[in-house]
Design a protein around this motif. Sequence first.
Motif, short mmCIF file in Angstrom:
data_model
loop_
_atom_site.label_atom_id
_atom_site.label_comp_id
_atom_site.label_asym_id
_atom_site.label_seq_id
_atom_site.Cartn_x
_atom_site.Cartn_y
_atom_site.Cartn_z
N VAL A 42 4.22 75.96 -25.06
CA VAL A 42 5.08 75.46 -23.57
C VAL A 42 4.95 76.66 -22.84
O VAL A 42 5.35 78.09 -22.96
N ALA A 43 5.15 76.22 -20.98
CA ALA A 43 5.97 77.10 -20.60
C ALA A 43 7.13 77.55 -20.70
O ALA A 43 8.14 77.47 -21.65
N MET A 44 7.29 79.11 -20.43
CA MET A 44 9.27 79.55 -20.82
C MET A 44 9.90 78.00 -20.35
O MET A 44 11.22 78.11 -21.29
N GLY A 45 10.20 78.21 -19.35
CA GLY A 45 11.13 77.39 -18.04
C GLY A 45 10.67 75.59 -18.79
O GLY A 45 11.86 74.78 -18.65
N GLU A 46 10.81 75.80 -20.34
CA GLU A 46 9.87 73.84 -20.95
C GLU A 46 10.76 74.49 -22.02
O GLU A 46 10.75 72.96 -22.76
N ALA A 70 4.65 84.34 -18.53
CA ALA A 70 3.71 83.78 -17.15
C ALA A 70 3.31 82.86 -17.65
O ALA A 70 2.57 81.65 -16.66
N GLY A 71 2.90 82.86 -18.13
CA GLY A 71 2.01 81.35 -19.20
C GLY A 71 2.91 80.71 -20.25
O GLY A 71 3.64 80.05 -19.70
N ALA A 73 -0.40 88.21 -22.24
CA ALA A 73 0.53 88.49 -23.37
C ALA A 73 0.45 89.01 -25.24
O ALA A 73 -0.02 89.83 -25.02
N GLU A 74 1.78 88.59 -25.04
CA GLU A 74 2.16 89.56 -27.10
C GLU A 74 1.43 88.34 -28.47
O GLU A 74 2.51 87.23 -28.24
N VAL A 75 1.13 88.44 -29.36
CA VAL A 75 0.83 87.84 -30.00
C VAL A 75 1.45 88.19 -31.38
O VAL A 75 1.31 89.46 -31.88
#
Length: 168
Positions: free
Chosen positions: A24-28, A65-66, A134-136
């Motif tokens: 999901v996107a952060m806002g979801e 952002a993703g 991204a960070e994993v």
Amino acid sequence: MTTLTTPRFEQRPEQPCMFIRTEVAMGEIGTKVVPLIPQLFAWLQAHGVPPVGPLFFRYNVIDMAGLMEIDVGTIVEKPAAGDARVQSGRIAAGSYVTMRHTGHPDELMPATGYLLAWGQQHDVAWRKHPRGKAEVWDGRYEFYLDGPDTEPDMSKWRTDLVFAAEPR
């Protein structure tokens, strides 16, 4: 009023868990991740797998952002086989930095920022690696010790932030 405990290192044992994974996107998170909670617990009940620990969100991939990869899960005594929707897995044993947040869940983002800044100040080696932007993470958890069934006042909810880390 939000309160935070002092972050501390702790060794945690391996624990079996069951979870639903989503991207999901952060806002979801509120609209797409939170609804997975009752789905997970309904599946566990239907399959005779009682939870023995708190609900958690595991942030596998952080990409503000993703897309974020998040597991909605709970600790179980003995995992079931799982299926296409609900998976069995484990919370890895190892060294973690733990901090308790008491307050509304909307305040978890600044609490997380505080914990990450504390780690930088204390030369903590977070167990994560980059993948593009991204960070994993090897283990980044929010363990929800309270919820609407145990505490109606969300400002009193307790959440343990538990991040895989090693002292340097």
